[in-house]
Write a protein that holds these residues in place. Structure first.
Motif, PDB file in Angstrom:
ATOM      1  N   THR A  89       0.833  -1.215   0.000  1.00 24.54           N
ATOM      2  CA  THR A  89       0.000   0.000   0.000  1.00 24.54           C
ATOM      3  C   THR A  89       0.861   1.255   0.000  1.00 24.54           C
ATOM      4  O   THR A  89       0.543   2.247  -0.670  1.00 24.54           O
ATOM      5  CB  THR A  89      -0.929  -0.001   1.227  1.00 24.54           C
ATOM      6  N   ARG A  90       1.962   1.210   0.723  1.00 23.72           N
ATOM      7  CA  ARG A  90       2.855   2.370   0.771  1.00 23.72           C
ATOM      8  C   ARG A  90       3.450   2.657  -0.603  1.00 23.72           C
ATOM      9  O   ARG A  90       3.487   3.816  -1.048  1.00 23.72           O
ATOM     10  CB  ARG A  90       3.950   2.108   1.796  1.00 23.72           C
ATOM     11  N   GLU A  91       3.907   1.625  -1.294  1.00 24.15           N
ATOM     12  CA  GLU A  91       4.495   1.818  -2.618  1.00 24.15           C
ATOM     13  C   GLU A  91       3.446   2.292  -3.627  1.00 24.15           C
ATOM     14  O   GLU A  91       3.724   3.162  -4.462  1.00 24.15           O
ATOM     15  CB  GLU A  91       5.133   0.514  -3.082  1.00 24.15           C
ATOM     16  N   THR A  92       2.238   1.712  -3.548  1.00 25.38           N
ATOM     17  CA  THR A  92       1.169   2.148  -4.449  1.00 25.38           C
ATOM     18  C   THR A  92       0.815   3.610  -4.210  1.00 25.38           C
ATOM     19  O   THR A  92       0.580   4.371  -5.166  1.00 25.38           O
ATOM     20  CB  THR A  92      -0.071   1.263  -4.258  1.00 25.38           C
ATOM     21  N   LEU A  93       0.790   4.026  -2.939  1.00 22.29           N
ATOM     22  CA  LEU A  93       0.488   5.422  -2.614  1.00 22.29           C
ATOM     23  C   LEU A  93       1.529   6.360  -3.219  1.00 22.29           C
ATOM     24  O   LEU A  93       1.184   7.415  -3.776  1.00 22.29           O
ATOM     25  CB  LEU A  93       0.416   5.592  -1.100  1.00 22.29           C
ATOM     26  N   GLU A  94       2.792   5.998  -3.138  1.00 22.09           N
ATOM     27  CA  GLU A  94       3.836   6.841  -3.709  1.00 22.09           C
ATOM     28  C   GLU A  94       3.675   6.959  -5.227  1.00 22.09           C
ATOM     29  O   GLU A  94       3.822   8.048  -5.794  1.00 22.09           O
ATOM     30  CB  GLU A  94       5.217   6.263  -3.365  1.00 22.09           C
ATOM     31  N   MET A  95       3.352   5.840  -5.884  1.00 18.20           N
ATOM     32  CA  MET A  95       3.180   5.882  -7.337  1.00 18.20           C
ATOM     33  C   MET A  95       1.944   6.684  -7.734  1.00 18.20           C
ATOM     34  O   MET A  95       1.964   7.415  -8.731  1.00 18.20           O
ATOM     35  CB  MET A  95       3.089   4.452  -7.877  1.00 18.20           C
ATOM     36  N   VAL A  96       0.876   6.582  -6.963  1.00 18.44           N
ATOM     37  CA  VAL A  96      -0.324   7.366  -7.262  1.00 18.44           C
ATOM     38  C   VAL A  96      -0.042   8.857  -7.100  1.00 18.44           C
ATOM     39  O   VAL A  96      -0.451   9.683  -7.930  1.00 18.44           O
ATOM     40  CB  VAL A  96      -1.485   6.914  -6.353  1.00 18.44           C
TER      41      VAL A  96
END
Length: 917
Positions: free
Chosen positions: A905-912
Motif C-alpha cells: 500500500t505504501r508503494e502504491t500510494l507513492e506511485m499514485v
C-alpha cells in the motif's frame, strides 16, 4: 331673475321617491345620528332593500337561517340523543376518511412538489436569475470598473457647500520663525550693488530644511510658554516632562458615563435608606464609588453597611477587600465577633496572616471540613498532616473526603484499617469501596518479586471487593444506576486503576437490563467509552459481553477492531486466537489472524492458521484465495498454482476461476490464462470480470477483433456492468474510432440511466478528442441527470476559468456537501490559492468521509510533499496504510497494472502521488 327662467335647484325641495335609500348605491345602509334620537326615523325594510337591489341587478343575499326549522332552534337533528353507537359510527367514518387521505397523501404531496418545481422553473427568483451575472462580476477588470460612469445628482435641490480647508503657506511658517529675531547687518549683495536685491533662494524655490526648523522653533516656543521658561517671565505649574506621562493615569469619563454614575448613586442611596438591612445594596453602592474612583466614599459606605448588617459575611469580606492589609485584619477581627461560625471569614483572615501558626482557626469551627482541609494543606510534613487528619475523622466521622485523604497518607496495611473504619462509619458511600479496590490493585502491582499466580490471586480480590461493595450498598438502599457506575469505572481508568475499572464493569454492567436488550446496550456502552478515549472501560464491557455471548461473530469483530486500533500486536493476536476458537466458521476472523501473523513476519505461523481454517471451512473461497496470495507474495509460485488447481476442484467458484486466470496472466502464461477463461465462461457466463480480463488480454496482444468480440459478448451477457461498457468504449477509442466509442457510451447510458461514471467517461472522450465545447455541453447534460454527482461536479469545477472555480465549488457543496470527491476538489482549490492550513484540513475531511478512495490519499501526499514537512507526509502514509484504500480510478489503474503486482500500500500510494496531475 325672470319668472320664465327655470329654477335648477328646485329638485332639492321635491319629496324623495318611495323606494329611495340614501347612499344605497355606494353600499351604505340606514344609520341613526345623535340628532335623530327621539323621533328617529326607521331605516328601510328588508323587502324595500331587496327590491332596490333587484332593480339595480345586484345579487340578493340569502339568509342562511330562513330555511331553519321553526320548532328546532339549532338544527334538524338537534333534539335527538347522541348515544354510544353514534359516537362509534363517527369514529368509523373518521378512520375511513383518514385512511383514504393517507392513501392519497403520497400522490398529493408528489403532485404538489412537482407543481412547485414547475413554478420555480417558470418563475425563478430574482436572485436565481442574476446568479450567473453576479458571478460574472468577478471577471470585470479594474479598467472596466473605472470606466463605469458616476450617477449624478439629478435633483434640483441646493447642495450644501462643503467647507474648504487650506494648508498653512510656507511663507507664514518662515515668517513666524523670524518673528523674534533681529538682523543687525546688511546683506553682502546689498553692500556691493548699493541697493536691495531679491535673494536667490526666494521665489519659486522652497527650502524644506528651513520650513522644518521653523516648525520646531514654533513648537519649542509654545512649550516654553507653557512650562514658564519663556522670556516673558510668566510661570505655571505644568511639568513638561511628566505632562504626557501623567495623562495616561487620568481616567477620562464621558458625559454619558458620569450621568449613569449619578443616576446609579441616587438609586443605591435610596435603596440603602429604604432597606438598611439589605447587605447587597451597601456592597453595590460601595462598588459604584470604587468604580468612580472615590475610594474614601466607598470605604465610608461599606463601614456604614457593616454597622447595619453585622450578620452578613459578604459585607465584611467586601470591607476587608476595600482596605489595606492592616485595616483588613482589624475589620475581620471585628467580623468574627459577629459572624464567628463563618468559614469564609476565617479563611480570609487566615490568608492575611503570614505566620503559619496564626492560620489555624479550627478551635473556633471544629466541624468545618473545609477548614480541616486548609489546615492539612498548611502542614509541610506528611506525619503532621496524618495526625491532623486522624483528629479530623474523629471530629467529623461522616466526611468521606477526610477518610480518603487519611487513607492515602497511611501505609497499605494501615490504610486498609482506615478504610474499614470508614466503611463502618459511612456504610452508604461507594467511594470508600472503590478506594479499597484501588488500594488492593496498587498493592498487587507494587511488588515486582511476586509471581504471576500471586498477582492474579490478589487481583481477584479486587473483583470480590467491588462485588461485596455493590451488595452492601444495595442492602443499605443505595442504588446507583448503570450509567453512574460506568462513570466511576471511567474515572478509575483515568486515575490509573484499570483493574478496578474492570471490576466495576463486571459487577454492574448487567444491572437494569432486559435479556433481549443486553447485547445492543453493551455494544453501545463500548462505543461511547471508546469515543471518550476510555479504552479500558470499552475493553472491559466487551470482555463481559463475550463471556455472555461467546458465539457472536459481530461481537468478536468489534473486540478485534478495538484491539487493532488501541491495543498492542500481542493483545490483537490473543483476541483473534480466542475468536477463531469460539467462532470457527467465521472466515473473516481466520483471515485477520493469518494476516496479523504475516504482517508480523511469521509466515509459517500464518500458514498454520490457514491450515486450521481449511479444516474448519474446507469450501471457503476467501480462505483458499488468502492461501494463494500468501504463497504468491512469498515467492512460492508452484505452491500457489497447485492451491488454485485444488481450489477449482474443491470450491469451484467464479472468483477462484478469475483469480486463476489473473495468476497465469501475471506469470506471463497468456495461453493458459485464455484457456482458463474459456473454461470459466462456460461455467459462469454471467460473470462480467471474466469478459473484462479476456478482452484486456487480447487488447494487450494487439488482437483488436478478438478483444472487441470478448467485450461484445460480455455486454450481451451483462448489460448492467458499467466497467465493461467503459472498457469497450476505450478499445474503440484506442483503435481510432471515436464515433463508435461515443455510440457505445450513449447506448450504455440508455441501458444504465443516471450513472455518473458513464457521463464522466463521455466527457473524457470529448476532452481527449479536443472538443472543449462538446465536453462542456456533455458535462451540463450529465449534471442535469445526476445533480448530486461528486465526480461530475469536480469535473465542472476544473472546467471553469480560475476566477469562477470558487463559486462553482460553492454550488457543488450545496448540491452534495458530504461527497468526498467534492471535498478533495475544494482542498485542491485551497492548495492552488496557497492556503496551506485550510487545504490540509479539507484533505483530512475528504479521507475521513471515505477512507477507501485512494486518489484522495494520493492528492494529500502530493500536497504534503510540496508544502508540508516529512513528519506530515509520514502521518499521511501511516494513515493510508491503516485505511487500506482500494477504489478510485487512478489508484485501481496503478494497483492492477501487471508490473505493480505485489506492491504494498505504501508503494502504491507513492506511485499514485507521482502520477496525479
Amino acid at each position: 331673475m325672470s319668472a320664465n327662467k327655470p329654477n335648477k335647484l328646485a329638485f332639492l325641495s321635491m319629496p324623495a321617491p318611495a323606494s329611495y335609500v340614501a347612499g344605497l348605491g355606494r353600499g351604505a345602509s340606514g344609520f341613526t345620528t345623535r340628532s335623530d334620537i327621539g323621533p328617529a326615523r326607521e331605516g328601510p325594510s328588508a323587502e324595500v332593500i331587496a327590491e332596490a337591489q333587484e332593480k339595480r341587478g345586484e345579487e340578493v343575499e340569502v339568509d342562511p337561517e330562513q330555511f331553519q326549522d321553526p320548532d328546532n332552534e339549532y338544527g334538524l337533528f338537534a333534539g335527538t340523543t347522541y348515544e354510544q353507537d353514534d359516537e362509534e359510527a363517527d369514529k368509523i367514518y373518521d378512520s375511513v376518511d383518514e385512511a383514504m387521505d393517507s392513501r392519497r397523501r403520497a400522490r398529493r404531496e408528489a403532485q404538489e412538489q412537482a407543481e412547485l418545481v414547475k413554478h420555480r422553473a417558470e418563475r425563478p427568483k430574482i436572485q436565481q436569475q442574476f446568479a450567473d451575472l453576479k458571478r460574472g462580476l468577478s471577471a470585470v477588470t479594474d479598467e472596466e470598473w473605472e470606466n463605469i460612469p458616476e450617477v449624478g445628482n439629478l435633483t434640483r435641490k441646493k447642495r450644501r457647500r462643503e467647507e474648504r480647508t487650506y494648508v498653512v503657506p510656507d511663507s507664514v511658517l518662515v515668517g513666524d520663525r523670524g518673528k523674534n529675531e533681529y538682523e543687525n547687518s546688511l546683506d553682502d549683495r546689498q553692500q556691493q550693488n548699493g541697493g536691495f536685491e531679491t535673494p536667490a533662494d526666494s521665489g519659486t524655490l522652497t527650502n524644506f530644511v528651513e520650513i522644518g526648523q521653523a516648525r520646531d522653533k514654533i513648537l519649542s516656543l509654545k512649550l516654553d510658554q507653557i512650562s514658564g521658561t519663556a522670556t516673558s517671565g510668566t510661570s505655571t505649574s505644568v511639568d513638561p516632562k511628566g505632562y504626557l506621562t501623567s495623562l495616561d493615569s487620568v481616567i477620562i469619563k464621558s458625559d454619558a458615563e458620569i450621568g449613569d454614575i449619578k443616576r446609579a448613586r441616587m438609586l443605591f442611596d435610596s435603596l440603602v435608606k429604604s432597606n438598611p438591612k439589605h447587605a447587597p445594596g451597601w456592597i453595590a453602592a460601595a462598588c459604584l464609588e470604587e468604580h468612580a474612583g472615590r475610594m474614601v466614599a466607598a470605604r465610608k459606605i461599606i463601614k456604614a453597611g457593616c454597622e447595619q448588617c453585622q450578620k452578613s459575611e459578604d459585607i465584611w469580606l467586601e470591607a476587608a477587600r476595600l482596605h489595606n492589609n492592616d485595616d483588613a485584619k482589624v475589620i475581620l477581627a471585628n467580623a468574627v465577633q459577629h459572624v464567628g461560625q463563618s468559614v469564609k471569614i476565617w479563611l480570609a483572615a487566615a490568608d492575611l496572616e503570614h505566620d503559619a501558626k496564626s492560620k489555624k482557626p479550627l478551635e473556633h469551627i471544629p466541624n468545618s471540613v473545609r477548614l480541616w482541609k486548609e489546615t492539612v494543606n498548611l502542614e509541610s510534613s506528611a506525619t503532621d498532616a496524618r495526625i491532623i487528619l486522624a483528629r479530623a475523622v474523629e471530629v467529623i466521622p461522616l466526611s468521606v473526603e477526610l477518610w480518603l485523604a487519611l487513607a492515602r497518607l497511611e501505609t497499605p496495611d494501615r490504610a486498609k484499617a482506615v478504610l474499614n473504619k470508614a466503611r463502618k462509619a459511612i456504610p452508604t458511600s461507594h467511594e470508600i469501596w472503590i478506594a479499597a479496590g484501588r488500594l488492593l490493585e496498587q498493592e498487587a502491582s507494587s511488588h515486582p518479586e511476586k509471581t504471576p499466580e500471586q498477582v492474579a490471586k490478589e487481583l481477584e480480590m479486587v473483583d470480590k471487593t467491588i462485588e461485596a461493595g455493590v451488595r452492601e450498598l444495595r442492602r443499605h438502599q443505595v442504588l446507583l444506576t448503570r450509567e453512574q457506575w460506568l462513570k466511576e469505572a471511567e474515572r478509575c481508568e483515568e486515575e490509573g486503576s484499570p483493574r478496578t475499572c474492570e471490576a466495576i464493569v463486571k459487577a454492574t454492567v448487567a444491572m437494569e437490563l432486559e435479556e433481549e436488550d443486553r447485547l445492543d446496550t453493551w455494544v453501545g456502552d463500548a462505543d461511547a467509552a471508546e469515543a471518550k478515549g476510555r479504552v479500558g472501560t470499552a475493553r472491559a464491557v466487551l470482555a463481559y459481553a463475550l463471556k455472555v455471548y461467546p458465539d457472536r461473530r459481530s461481537l468478536w469483530m468489534r473486540a478485534a477492531e478495538l484491539e487493532k486500533s488501541h491495543g498492542t500486536r500481542e493483545s490483537f493476536d490473543a483476541i483473534l486466537q480466542r475468536a477463531v476458537h469460539h467462532c470457527p466458521q467465521a472466515e473473516v476472523l481466520w483471515l485477520m489472524a493469518a494476516k496479523e501473523k504475516w504482517l508480523a513476519g511469521d509466515v509459517p505461523a500464518s500458514r498454520r492458521v490457514l491450515e486450521e481454517a481449511f479444516v474448519a471451512n474446507p469450501e471457503s473461497e476467501k480462505i483458499w484465495l488468502a492461501a494463494v496470495k500468501l504463497e504468491a507474495e512469498n515467492g512460492e509460485l508452484m505452491v500457489a498454482r497447485e492451491l488454485l488447481i485444488r481450489a477449482r476442484t474443491v470450491a469451484d467458484t467464479e472468483r477462484i476461476w478469475m483469480k486463476s486466470a489473473v495468476f497465469e496472466r501475471q506469470q506471463g502464461q497468456v495461453d493458459t490464462a485464455l484457456e482458463t477463461l474459456a473454461t470459466a465462461l462456460k461455467k459462469f457466463p454471467k460473470f462480467a470480470k471474466l469478459y473484462m480480463i479476456q478482452g484486456q488480454i487480447y487488447q494487450s496482444l494487439n488482437n483488436i477483433p478478438a478483444a472487441r468480440a470478448a467485450f461484445a459478448a460480455g455486454l450481451k451477457a451483462c448489460p448492467k456492468e458499467i466497467i465493461l461498457w467503459i472498457l469497450a468504449s476505450r478499445l474503440e477509442e484506442a483503435d481510432g474510432r471515436s464515433i463508435k466509442a461515443r455510440a457505445l457510451l450513449e447506448k450504455a447510458r440508455l441501458v444504465n440511466p443516471a450513472n455518473e461514471t458513464l457521463w464522466a467517461e463521455a466527457v473524457s472522450v470529448e476532452e481527449r478528442a479536443g472538443g472543449a465545447p462538446q465536453a462542456k455541453a456533455m458535462l451540463s447534460r450529465g449534471l442535469q441527470e445526476c445533480p448530486t454527482s461528486g465526480l461530475l461536479w469536480s469535473m465542472a469545477i476544473w472546467a471553469e476559468p480560475r476566477p469562477m472555480r470558487k463559486a462553482r465549488s460553492v454550488d457543488a457543496l450545496k448540491k452534495s456537501a458530504d461527497n468526498p470527491v467534492i471535498i478533495c476538489t475544494v482542498a485542491r482549490l485551497f492548495w492552488a490559492e496557497r492556503k496551506i492550513e485550510k487545504a490540509r484540513q479539507w484533505f483530512g475531511r475528504a479521507v475521513a468521509t471515505d477512507q477507501d478512495l485512494g486518489d484522495s490519499w494520493g492528492w494529500w501526499l502530493k500536497f504534503e510533499r510540496q508544502h508540508g514537512t516529512e513528519e506530515h507526509g509520514e502521518e499521511v502514509r501511516k494513515a493510508c496504510i491503516a485505511a487500506e484504500p482500494y477504489h478510485s480510478p487512478r489508484w485501481q489503474s496503478i494497483a492492477k497494472y501487471l508490473k505493480n503486482t505485489g506492491k504494498s500500500t505504501r508503494e502504491t500510494l507513492e506511485m499514485v502521488a507521482n502520477a496525479l496531475q
